[in-house]
Design a protein around this motif. Structure first.
Motif, mmCIF file in Angstrom:
data_model
loop_
_atom_site.group_PDB
_atom_site.id
_atom_site.type_symbol
_atom_site.label_atom_id
_atom_site.label_comp_id
_atom_site.label_asym_id
_atom_site.label_seq_id
_atom_site.Cartn_x
_atom_site.Cartn_y
_atom_site.Cartn_z
ATOM 1 N N VAL A 194 1.224 -7.697 -2.438
ATOM 2 C CA VAL A 194 1.443 -8.571 -3.579
ATOM 3 C C VAL A 194 1.654 -7.680 -4.802
ATOM 4 C CG1 VAL A 194 0.499 -10.417 -5.012
ATOM 5 C CG2 VAL A 194 -0.042 -10.336 -2.563
ATOM 6 N N LYS A 195 2.722 -7.941 -5.534
ATOM 7 C CA LYS A 195 3.022 -7.172 -6.746
ATOM 8 C C LYS A 195 2.263 -7.779 -7.923
ATOM 9 C CE LYS A 195 7.666 -6.410 -4.929
ATOM 10 N NZ LYS A 195 9.112 -6.668 -5.129
ATOM 11 N N THR A 196 1.772 -6.927 -8.805
ATOM 12 C CA THR A 196 1.006 -7.402 -9.957
ATOM 13 C C THR A 196 1.596 -6.841 -11.246
ATOM 14 O OG1 THR A 196 -0.560 -5.549 -9.948
ATOM 15 C CG2 THR A 196 -1.078 -7.432 -8.516
ATOM 16 N N ARG A 197 1.247 -7.455 -12.347
ATOM 17 C CA ARG A 197 1.827 -7.063 -13.628
ATOM 18 C C ARG A 197 1.411 -5.663 -14.054
ATOM 19 N NH1 ARG A 197 -1.763 -11.664 -16.692
ATOM 20 N NH2 ARG A 197 -3.768 -10.568 -16.617
ATOM 21 N N SER A 198 0.269 -5.200 -13.544
ATOM 22 C CA SER A 198 -0.192 -3.843 -13.879
ATOM 23 C C SER A 198 0.485 -2.779 -13.036
ATOM 24 C CB SER A 198 -1.708 -3.746 -13.675
ATOM 25 O OG SER A 198 -2.038 -3.905 -12.299
ATOM 26 N N GLY A 199 1.199 -3.196 -11.991
ATOM 27 C CA GLY A 199 1.808 -2.240 -11.080
ATOM 28 C C GLY A 199 0.888 -1.808 -9.959
ATOM 29 N N LYS A 200 -0.378 -2.244 -10.003
ATOM 30 C CA LYS A 200 -1.312 -1.899 -8.932
ATOM 31 C C LYS A 200 -1.112 -2.871 -7.771
ATOM 32 C CE LYS A 200 -4.821 -0.279 -12.218
ATOM 33 N NZ LYS A 200 -6.189 -0.487 -12.742
ATOM 34 N N PRO A 201 -0.846 -2.356 -6.579
ATOM 35 C CA PRO A 201 -0.604 -3.268 -5.459
ATOM 36 C C PRO A 201 -1.889 -3.910 -4.954
ATOM 37 C CG PRO A 201 -0.605 -1.012 -4.689
ATOM 38 C CD PRO A 201 -0.748 -0.940 -6.184
ATOM 39 N N MET A 202 -1.747 -5.120 -4.463
ATOM 40 C CA MET A 202 -2.833 -5.815 -3.790
ATOM 41 C C MET A 202 -2.347 -6.176 -2.393
ATOM 42 S SD MET A 202 -5.612 -6.397 -5.718
ATOM 43 C CE MET A 202 -6.332 -7.973 -5.278
ATOM 44 N N VAL A 203 -3.239 -6.100 -1.429
ATOM 45 C CA VAL A 203 -2.904 -6.468 -0.060
ATOM 46 C C VAL A 203 -3.432 -7.874 0.209
ATOM 47 C CG1 VAL A 203 -3.117 -5.879 2.382
ATOM 48 C CG2 VAL A 203 -3.024 -4.052 0.662
ATOM 49 N N SER A 204 -2.578 -8.735 0.718
ATOM 50 C CA SER A 204 -3.010 -10.061 1.141
ATOM 51 C C SER A 204 -3.458 -9.996 2.594
ATOM 52 C CB SER A 204 -1.866 -11.075 1.003
ATOM 53 O OG SER A 204 -2.246 -12.318 1.567
ATOM 54 N N VAL A 205 -4.710 -10.404 2.838
ATOM 55 C CA VAL A 205 -5.246 -10.542 4.198
ATOM 56 C C VAL A 205 -5.760 -11.977 4.283
ATOM 57 C CG1 VAL A 205 -6.760 -9.585 5.964
ATOM 58 C CG2 VAL A 205 -5.933 -8.095 4.126
ATOM 59 N N ALA A 282 -11.977 -6.435 13.321
ATOM 60 C CA ALA A 282 -11.742 -5.666 12.105
ATOM 61 C C ALA A 282 -12.408 -6.301 10.897
ATOM 62 C CB ALA A 282 -10.236 -5.553 11.849
ATOM 63 N N THR A 283 -12.617 -5.491 9.859
ATOM 64 C CA THR A 283 -12.963 -5.994 8.537
ATOM 65 C C THR A 283 -11.692 -6.045 7.700
ATOM 66 O OG1 THR A 283 -13.410 -3.826 7.559
ATOM 67 C CG2 THR A 283 -15.239 -4.929 8.709
ATOM 68 N N ALA A 288 -6.777 -3.732 4.982
ATOM 69 C CA ALA A 288 -6.089 -3.521 3.703
ATOM 70 C C ALA A 288 -5.865 -2.039 3.425
ATOM 71 C CB ALA A 288 -6.885 -4.157 2.573
ATOM 72 N N ALA A 289 -6.870 -1.216 3.661
ATOM 73 C CA ALA A 289 -6.724 0.218 3.406
ATOM 74 C C ALA A 289 -5.658 0.822 4.308
ATOM 75 C CB ALA A 289 -8.061 0.926 3.597
ATOM 76 N N TRP A 290 -5.664 0.429 5.571
ATOM 77 C CA TRP A 290 -4.651 0.933 6.497
ATOM 78 C C TRP A 290 -3.265 0.462 6.077
ATOM 79 C CZ3 TRP A 290 -1.071 -1.499 9.571
ATOM 80 C CH2 TRP A 290 -0.400 -0.689 10.493
ATOM 81 N N TYR A 291 -3.165 -0.821 5.696
ATOM 82 C CA TYR A 291 -1.848 -1.369 5.368
ATOM 83 C C TYR A 291 -1.282 -0.747 4.097
ATOM 84 C CZ TYR A 291 2.001 -4.643 5.176
ATOM 85 O OH TYR A 291 3.259 -5.183 5.160
#
Length: 306
Positions: A194-205, A282-283, A288-291
């Motif tokens: 997921v793209k965010t306004r700060s440029g920091k990526p987020m992973v959707s799980v 999995a957790t 998320a870390a792997w992805y």
């Protein structure tokens, strides 16, 4: 926040680590509810109640409060016994009031090295209450994260909104607060960025409202028919994962699945899934870390994105 619409056929095969095909996420929701609120608005019950009808928030709803509390007093310990016996992990969501009011449950989860995911401050406070007040929404999130760090001993990495009610600002705020993944988006069987306004990526799980023990209540399922629902979803996803990895989430609530006439569905499903060598219990943080390191091998960036 923004995420691209990338239909399944447009993606490259998802290849989980260590030759695994299907990741199974057992999500246990640790949710505290106040007895009363300083409000005469209808009390939001969050999922089906055991006694119908909404009382005002300032009126004590004995049946629905104590039914939910059964999960904290009895049901969750029954679930811990099953996890211990079967040797599998779980991903536990926790609202801040649960950490403050029921620390024994949280300590027991930490003693078992179970994942803890932040889950709002208190269950009936929805982030959509602050759809038009981003500062107030950020304050709720920050209060939640402060309690999380104090009680868990490290910053939160992931988030589930109460009743999945997030706003268009929620994921942007979470990224700015340093989180890695979000579970609110119900739209996939694979992780994505997921793209965010700060440029920091987020992973959707993704979480799920379908493969969920609330279905036992909504659909009148028994332990046997509930087990069949779990196995049906598992079998289909496992077959699909032959060509591209999938994850399967099961949403669980200690006051529902933790009842003695339902708990067998969870135990027997775990035993069934454990027969498959290519299944990964999995957790969400592991996924998320792997992805985050491998997303480019799965979904090609669009519009010049990273």
């Amino acid at each position: 926040m923004h995420y691209d619409y990338v239909p399944l056929p447009a993606r490259k095969p998802l290849i989980w680590p260590n030759g695994k095909r299907l990741a199974v996420i057992l999500t246990i929701n640790f949710e505290y509810w106040d007895k009363v609120q300083a409000s005469d608005k209808p009390y939001y019950p969050g999922g089906p109640g055991i006694v119908g009808g909404n009382l005002p928030g300032n009126v004590y709803d004995n049946a629905n409060y104590t039914w939910r509390e059964y999960g904290q007093r009895v049901g969750v310990w029954r679930m811990f016994d099953v996890l211990d016996a079967e040797g599998v992990p779980a991903s536990c969501t926790m609202n801040a009031k649960m950490a403050l009011e029921r620390p024994e449950v949280i300590r027991a989860a930490l003693d078992r090295n179970l994942e803890i995911v932040a889950h709002n401050y208190v269950q009936d406070e929805l982030l959509t209450d602050y759809m038009f007040d981003e500062a107030a929404e950020r304050e709720v999130i920050r209060r939640t994260l402060e309690v999380y760090e104090t009680s868990i001993g490290k910053p939160a990495k992931g988030w589930l909104s109460s009743s999945l009610r997030s706003t268009l600002n929620t994921i942007d705020i979470l990224a700015e607060e340093g989180l890695l993944f979000v579970t609110d988006l119900l739209n996939d069987d694979q992780p994505y960025l997921v793209k965010t306004r700060s440029g920091k990526p987020m992973v959707s799980v993704s979480y799920t409202s379908e493969v969920n023990d609330f279905s036992f209540l909504r659909q009148g399922l028994t332990a046997e028919t509930g087990l069949q629902m779990f196995k049906e979803g598992f079998d289909w996803l496992h077959a699909e994962s032959q060509t591209s990895g999938r994850f399967m989430n099961i949403g669980l609530h200690p006051h529902v699945i933790g009842q003695p006439f339902r708990i067998r569905a969870l135990r027997d499903f775990i035993r069934y899934a454990k027969q498959f060598d290519d299944v990964w219990f999995a957790t969400r943080e592991e996924i998320a870390a792997w992805y985050l390191d491998h997303h480019h091998e799965h979904i090609a960036p669009r519009n010049g994105g990273e």
